[in-house]
Design an enzyme around this catalytic site. Structure first.
Site, PDB file in Angstrom:
ATOM      1  N   ARG A 225      16.969  -8.749 -11.771  1.00  0.00           N
ATOM      2  CA  ARG A 225      16.477  -8.277 -13.055  1.00  0.00           C
ATOM      3  C   ARG A 225      16.826  -9.313 -14.122  1.00  0.00           C
ATOM      4  O   ARG A 225      17.815 -10.042 -13.997  1.00  0.00           O
ATOM      5  CB  ARG A 225      17.094  -6.922 -13.422  1.00  0.00           C
ATOM      6  CG  ARG A 225      16.538  -5.749 -12.628  1.00  0.00           C
ATOM      7  CD  ARG A 225      15.111  -5.426 -13.036  1.00  0.00           C
ATOM      8  NE  ARG A 225      14.591  -4.214 -12.401  1.00  0.00           N
ATOM      9  CZ  ARG A 225      13.849  -4.191 -11.314  1.00  0.00           C
ATOM     10  NH1 ARG A 225      13.559  -5.326 -10.684  1.00  0.00           N
ATOM     11  NH2 ARG A 225      13.387  -3.051 -10.833  1.00  0.00           N
ATOM     12  N   HIS A 273       7.295 -11.971 -12.859  1.00  0.00           N
ATOM     13  CA  HIS A 273       7.779 -10.739 -12.210  1.00  0.00           C
ATOM     14  C   HIS A 273       6.810 -10.291 -11.107  1.00  0.00           C
ATOM     15  O   HIS A 273       6.315  -9.156 -11.110  1.00  0.00           O
ATOM     16  CB  HIS A 273       7.963  -9.625 -13.243  1.00  0.00           C
ATOM     17  CG  HIS A 273       8.947  -8.577 -12.787  1.00  0.00           C
ATOM     18  ND1 HIS A 273       9.772  -7.917 -13.646  1.00  0.00           N
ATOM     19  CD2 HIS A 273       9.229  -8.066 -11.552  1.00  0.00           C
ATOM     20  CE1 HIS A 273      10.523  -7.047 -12.987  1.00  0.00           C
ATOM     21  NE2 HIS A 273      10.209  -7.121 -11.701  1.00  0.00           N
TER      22      HIS A 273
END
Length: 310
Positions: A225, A273
């Protein structure tokens, strides 16, 4: 009485879910957010981020599903204790993550960033090739995705090591556990992959202090993350040579501001991402399996431990 399933995430993929539900579970009233129909009929909710006032909005909710492998985007306190939250565990997430990390590790191992720089400069210089077996790859986090990545990298011949909060055992992987073994793990990691869950304990873990414990010239792959990484510390480590290169798929915020130095750093490769993606067919099978388990009183798969946060 009607029983509804609500999907609250990317509408394009939601329409694929809708088609699959019509084929596999026509008895469920599938709803694509924001068209939820009768809120009192909603028993199941799949989402990337939860709506406000979840309890008041859906008073009869029985199961909540994250459409991703992580749940750090959720305020777990906002989900009633009697409603299990499940992270997505469909096979496509692990497969696509294996592909991406293999690509990233091979790119770093085979000097792709150097060759991209040479191409820009119209330079022609061959760099020495080392066998994969001589490259020590460290994986921070040995959960579902970390263990899958370790398995794929060992088949490519890399010398893999892994670190986790509690002891894990995998054939062909040197496993380390707990804070007492973190320094030893880092010291032997020439390519470091972050696949940790995001918790209060792991936020900002990729910082100057951690980079200093890596071998000089090590490289980084962050597919965990964005908040795992202290970007300023990475930039300083890249400029000093302590870290030689980085492949980054996650950021804080996403996307980074247009003027962020990561965009233009010559030793950084960035992707938006995309390291792993839930595949609708597998996701629907996984969700429907858990709904069936719930109806039969059997154990659910992928339930989030609210104390740990994952």
């Amino acid at each position: 009485m009607t029983t509804s399933f609500v999907y609250k995430a990317d509408p394009e993929r939601g329409r694929e879910w809708q088609r699959l539900f019509a084929e596999k579970a026509p008895h469920l009233d599938f709803r694509l957010w924001p068209d939820v129909g009768d809120p009192g009929a909603v028993r199941y909710l799949a989402m990337w981020e939860p709506p406000d006032n979840l309890t008041e909005r859906f008073p009869n909710l029985e199961l909540a599903f994250s459409i991703g492998a992580g749940v750090d985007q959720f305020d777990l306190n906002a989900i009633p204790d009697h409603v299990p939250l499940m992270r997505m565990q469909e096979p496509g997430i692990a497969t696509t993550m294996q592909e991406y990390v293999a690509m990233a590790v091979l790119s770093l191992h085979r000097n792709l960033i150097d060759y991209i720089d040479q191409q820009r400069k119209a330079a022609w210089q061959a760099l020495r090739v080392r066998p994969a077996s001589q490259c020590r790859v460290g994986i921070l986090g040995l959960g579902q995705l970390g263990s899958a990545v370790a398995n794929r990298l060992t088949t490519l011949g890399f010398a893999c090591r892994g670190w986790s909060r509690t002891r894990r055992h995998f054939e062909g992987v040197a496993c380390f556990a707990g804070n007492d073994e973190l320094t030893e793990f880092l010291a032997g990691s020439e390519i470091l992959i972050c696949l940790l869950p995001l918790t209060d304990h792991t936020r900002g873990i990729l910082d100057a202090e951690l980079f200093a414990r890596l071998p000089r010239g090590a490289s980084l792959v962050n597919v965990g993350r964005g908040p795992h990484l202290v970007a300023a510390d990475l930039l300083a480590a890249l400029d000093s040579g302590q870290v030689s290169a980085a492949v980054l798929d996650v950021f804080d915020p996403e996307p980074p501001p247009a003027d962020h130095p990561l965009w233009h750093h010559p030793r950084v490769l960035m992707t938006p991402h995309v390291a792993s993606m839930t595949q609708p067919a597998g996701a629907v099978e996984t969700v429907l399996d858990n709904i069936a388990r719930h109806g039969e009183g059997r154990e659910l798969i992928g339930v989030v431990d609210r104390q740990r946060g994952y």
